[in-house]
Design a protein around this motif. Structure first.
Motif, mmCIF file in Angstrom:
data_model
loop_
_atom_site.group_PDB
_atom_site.id
_atom_site.type_symbol
_atom_site.label_atom_id
_atom_site.label_comp_id
_atom_site.label_asym_id
_atom_site.label_seq_id
_atom_site.Cartn_x
_atom_site.Cartn_y
_atom_site.Cartn_z
ATOM 1 N N TRP A 1 1.262 4.255 -2.883
ATOM 2 C CA TRP A 1 0.939 5.776 -2.606
ATOM 3 C C TRP A 1 2.173 6.444 -3.027
ATOM 4 C CZ3 TRP A 1 0.314 7.398 3.285
ATOM 5 C CH2 TRP A 1 -0.220 8.454 3.421
ATOM 6 N N TYR B 1 -5.393 5.566 1.340
ATOM 7 C CA TYR B 1 -3.990 4.994 1.674
ATOM 8 C C TYR B 1 -3.523 5.109 3.207
ATOM 9 C CZ TYR B 1 -2.985 4.502 -3.182
ATOM 10 O OH TYR B 1 -2.837 4.016 -4.732
ATOM 11 N N ILE C 1 0.873 -1.223 -0.007
ATOM 12 C CA ILE C 1 -0.027 0.071 0.074
ATOM 13 C C ILE C 1 0.856 1.409 -0.041
ATOM 14 C CG2 ILE C 1 -1.652 1.339 1.303
ATOM 15 C CD1 ILE C 1 -2.759 -1.398 2.407
ATOM 16 N N CYS D 1 -6.837 -0.785 -2.234
ATOM 17 C CA CYS D 1 -5.940 -2.072 -2.036
ATOM 18 C C CYS D 1 -6.612 -3.391 -2.080
ATOM 19 C CB CYS D 1 -5.619 -1.907 -0.353
ATOM 20 S SG CYS D 1 -7.026 -2.311 0.713
#
Length: 174
Positions: free
Chosen positions: A92, A116, A88, A100
């Motif tokens: 980002w 995120y 994740i 996700c």
């Protein structure tokens, strides 16, 4: 009291893995899209990863639900959560706009639709549950406890159960 906290952590983490794995295995096509959206695996590994991930999550959930090999399962859970958090975070950092897919769905989304920080915080909370169980795997209503795994004897021949945790495969109730 600590056994109760451990039991809640074990059952909570079991629920996370069972729901996450169940949703993914119910929609393998969407799971494939979610894994592919991270853009970190070679194309040849996307399908195997999308197939293995929900199976691993379900296995972890079932083992935690039963309380079997709790310390080992907590360790694997912690590693898996670290990989998911890193995935994740890298998405980002690279400016990807993806969901996700942690609890189904997943894949590319509009730039303003990413979450995120919330996803990382949520998974960090799950990692704390795994860390608790890694450090203190003793819980109520576990197969570990029923099988007597992790019961150490105090030095001498007193026959009393020690509060120390040996480094055995699993640990259970006293």
């Amino acid at each position: 009291m600590l056994d109760t906290i451990g039991t809640l952590a074990r059952l909570g983490l079991a629920a996370v893995w069972l729901v996450s794995g169940g949703v993914k295995i119910a929609d393998p096509g969407q799971t494939y899209i979610a894994v592919q959206a991270y853009d970190v695996l070679p194309q040849a590994l996307v399908r195997p990863a999308a197939t293995a991930l929900p199976l691993l999550e379900l296995a972890l959930g079932l083992l935690l639900l039963a309380g079997l090999a709790t310390r080992w399962v907590a360790g694997v859970s912690l590693l898996l959560l670290a990989v998911l958090i890193a995935g994740i975070a890298q998405s980002w950092a690279r400016g990807l706009s993806i969901d996700c897919g942690c609890f189904g769905g997943g894949g590319r989304v509009a730039a303003g639709q990413t979450q995120y920080p919330q996803e990382i915080l949520r998974d960090t909370g799950f990692a704390l549950l795994a860390l608790w169980l890694l450090v203190r795997p003793r819980t109520w209503a576990s197969l570990d406890g029923w099988l007597g795994w992790g019961r150490g004897k105090k030095p001498g021949n007193s026959g009393e159960v020690s509060d120390d945790y040996p480094t055995s495969i699993a640990e259970g109730n006293r």
